[in-house]
Motif scaffolding. Structure first.
Motif, short mmCIF file in Angstrom:
data_model
loop_
_atom_site.label_atom_id
_atom_site.label_comp_id
_atom_site.label_asym_id
_atom_site.label_seq_id
_atom_site.Cartn_x
_atom_site.Cartn_y
_atom_site.Cartn_z
N GLY A 283 -12.29 15.07 6.53
CA GLY A 283 -12.64 14.05 5.62
C GLY A 283 -12.24 12.44 6.79
N CYS A 284 -12.52 11.69 6.56
CA CYS A 284 -12.02 11.22 8.08
C CYS A 284 -11.40 9.10 7.02
N LEU A 285 -11.18 8.47 7.29
CA LEU A 285 -10.35 6.81 7.50
C LEU A 285 -10.78 6.30 8.56
N SER A 286 -11.84 5.78 8.66
CA SER A 286 -12.77 4.71 9.43
C SER A 286 -11.29 3.76 9.81
N THR A 287 -10.69 3.48 9.94
CA THR A 287 -9.92 1.88 10.78
C THR A 287 -10.26 2.21 12.36
N ASN A 288 -9.11 0.90 12.70
CA ASN A 288 -8.90 0.12 14.28
C ASN A 288 -7.45 0.66 14.40
N LEU A 289 -6.89 1.54 15.81
CA LEU A 289 -5.27 2.30 15.51
C LEU A 289 -4.96 1.30 16.72
N ARG A 290 -3.78 1.07 16.83
CA ARG A 290 -2.64 1.03 18.10
C ARG A 290 -1.46 2.24 18.04
N VAL A 291 -0.95 2.03 18.75
CA VAL A 291 0.73 2.79 19.03
C VAL A 291 0.99 1.62 19.46
N GLU A 292 2.46 1.69 18.17
CA GLU A 292 3.61 0.97 19.43
C GLU A 292 4.25 1.79 20.32
N LEU A 293 4.55 0.27 20.84
CA LEU A 293 4.85 1.02 22.58
C LEU A 293 6.78 0.57 22.53
N ASP A 294 7.38 0.32 21.84
CA ASP A 294 8.73 -0.32 21.49
C ASP A 294 9.55 0.27 20.85
N GLY A 295 11.09 0.39 21.56
CA GLY A 295 11.69 0.62 19.88
C GLY A 295 11.71 2.21 19.53
N PRO A 296 12.59 2.39 18.98
CA PRO A 296 12.25 3.50 17.55
C PRO A 296 11.48 4.18 17.30
N ALA A 297 10.25 3.22 17.44
CA ALA A 297 9.46 4.09 16.70
C ALA A 297 7.87 4.01 17.73
N ARG A 298 8.25 4.30 19.06
CA ARG A 298 7.50 4.33 20.50
C ARG A 298 6.94 5.34 20.20
N GLY A 299 5.37 5.73 20.36
CA GLY A 299 4.55 6.16 20.17
C GLY A 299 4.07 6.54 18.44
N ARG A 300 4.33 5.86 17.78
CA ARG A 300 4.05 6.09 16.50
C ARG A 300 2.53 5.19 16.36
N VAL A 301 1.82 6.00 15.76
CA VAL A 301 -0.01 5.54 15.76
C VAL A 301 -0.05 4.77 13.97
N VAL A 302 -0.62 3.28 14.16
CA VAL A 302 -0.90 2.44 13.05
C VAL A 302 -2.03 2.28 12.98
N CYS A 303 -2.82 1.61 11.97
CA CYS A 303 -3.79 0.89 11.46
C CYS A 303 -3.31 -0.22 11.88
N ASP A 304 -3.82 -1.26 12.92
CA ASP A 304 -3.91 -2.44 13.68
C ASP A 304 -3.89 -3.45 12.84
N PRO A 305 -3.08 -4.56 12.87
CA PRO A 305 -3.12 -4.90 11.25
C PRO A 305 -3.60 -6.42 11.85
N ASP A 306 -4.21 -6.54 13.23
CA ASP A 306 -4.90 -8.20 13.56
C ASP A 306 -6.54 -7.25 13.31
N HIS A 307 -6.95 -6.03 13.05
CA HIS A 307 -7.82 -5.36 13.34
C HIS A 307 -8.54 -4.61 11.86
N LEU A 308 -8.08 -5.08 10.36
CA LEU A 308 -8.11 -3.96 10.15
C LEU A 308 -9.38 -4.68 9.18
N ARG A 309 -9.61 -5.76 9.00
CA ARG A 309 -10.88 -6.89 8.53
C ARG A 309 -12.22 -6.89 9.21
N ASP A 310 -12.17 -6.41 10.38
CA ASP A 310 -13.12 -6.00 11.29
C ASP A 310 -14.67 -5.39 10.72
#
Length: 345
Positions: A283-310
């Motif tokens: 069962g899935c959540l439909s969303t848009n993702l991005r990846v943190e590229l800097d700092g201690p969160a590097r490699g973390r997958v998150v829902c893209d805040p710029d495209h949540l309402r797309d």
């Protein structure tokens, strides 16, 4: 070869769970495995290719071609070498330190060129069917729609998309193993190993809008293989069954030390393959993702805040799984592959 079988390309960094995913595919009668692209992650890329060739021979399918993919992350300056923690998990050779009787190595062809052709052929296949009868077997395999399942870093996919950007429009959904959206990571508190190995590659794939299905730690830690299962493989009384049991028991042993609460080993890569074949398993959540590229969160997958309402959502993130049904299918399919391939002692 039956024309109603689904075609599949695996992109493996062939360690223990990749080996189990390979056996799952070969034990799935509705699937035709077109090829395997070997890449880095659990092992170095050349070791992944060698492991894959050996396993295919052991499992009775030496005819399936193996291609060599990327040997390092997009931003890396030297080939990848697995860190000590990964070597401990998968063994020095990636196969739980078990040496295949069918050990072999040939020089594979370029996997990136293959993927450009194979994935690009999907768009062509939807509009060109009249000359299929005159095509050879390999051509037919490439021209038909194909499932593509990467179970390591997304470097190969990102590279071919940059090389051939028209593929973004032609690709059907890519099901990949990686990421952790609502659970902790397994390399850092925030990052899962496959994404952490090449965060830039994953971010390229997400940013280009490729339709993807993410099978991450949210669901793979819900499907666990135990020593009771490997004991059944030993009862086959074949060298192949014994090899897979010994290899997987090594993997389970590390899980018992690192994650004793699980009660066995997580079936990361097999679940990704299974969800590509049968999406109703998750069962899935439909969303848009991005990846943190800097700092201690590097490699973390998150829902893209710029495209949540797309309106258009490019990724399905698996958050639930029908674990009993998947585990039953896993046991049936891997058992079938081991029985078909196994030679008595």
């Amino acid at each position: 070869m039956s024309e109603d079988r689904k075609r599949l390309i695996l992109d493996l960094d062939t360690g223990v769970d990749d080996a189990l995913a390979l056996a799952y595919v070969l034990g799935s009668p509705e699937i035709e495995l077109v090829a395997v692209v070997a890449s880095y992650g659990n092992v170095a890329a050349k070791t992944a290719a060698r492991n894959t060739l050996s396993l295919l021979t052991m499992l009775g399918h030496p005819e399936i071609p193996v291609y060599l993919g990327a040997d390092r992350a997009l931003s890396a300056t030297r080939p990848f070498s697995p860190p000590s923690g990964v070597v401990r998990i998968h063994g020095k050779n990636g196969l739980g330190n078990q040496r295949p009787e069918a050990w072999c190595y040939t020089k594979p062809k370029d996997g990136l060129d293959f993927l450009v052709e194979a994935l690009g052929s999907q768009g062509q296949s939807r509009g060109a069917r009249k000359d299929e009868a005159d095509s050879g077997q390999e051509s037919r395999a490439l021209r038909a729609p194909v499932l593509y399942v990467p179970t390591g870093p997304l470097t190969n996919l990102a590279t071919v998309l940059v090389r051939a950007p028209e593929l973004v429009r032609e690709l059907s959904q890519v099901t990949f193993m990686g990421g952790a959206l609502a659970v902790p990571g397994n390399v850092t508190a925030l990052a899962e190993a496959n994404i952490h190995n090449d965060p830039e590659a994953a971010d390229v794939v997400f940013g280009l809008g490729v339709p993807t299905r993410m099978i991450g730690l949210d669901v793979t830690h819900q499907v666990v293989l135990t020593r009771d299962d490997t004991a059944h493989w030993r009862e086959l009384d074949t060298s192949t069954g014994a090899f897979f049991a010994d290899m997987t028991d090594h993997y389970i042993n590390i899980y018992e030390q690192n994650n004793p609460h699980l009660g066995g080993c997580a079936l990361h890569d097999p679940l990704a393959v299974a969800a590509a074949i049968d999406p109703t398993l998750v069962g899935c959540l439909s969303t848009n993702l991005r990846v943190e590229l800097d700092g201690p969160a590097r490699g973390r997958v998150v829902c893209d805040p710029d495209h949540l309402r797309d309106d258009k959502k490019n990724t399905e993130v698996a958050l639930t799984v029908d674990a009993p049904r998947f585990l039953d299918e896993f046991r049936t399919r891997v058992g079938r592959a081991l029985r078909q391939a196994g030679e008595p002692f």
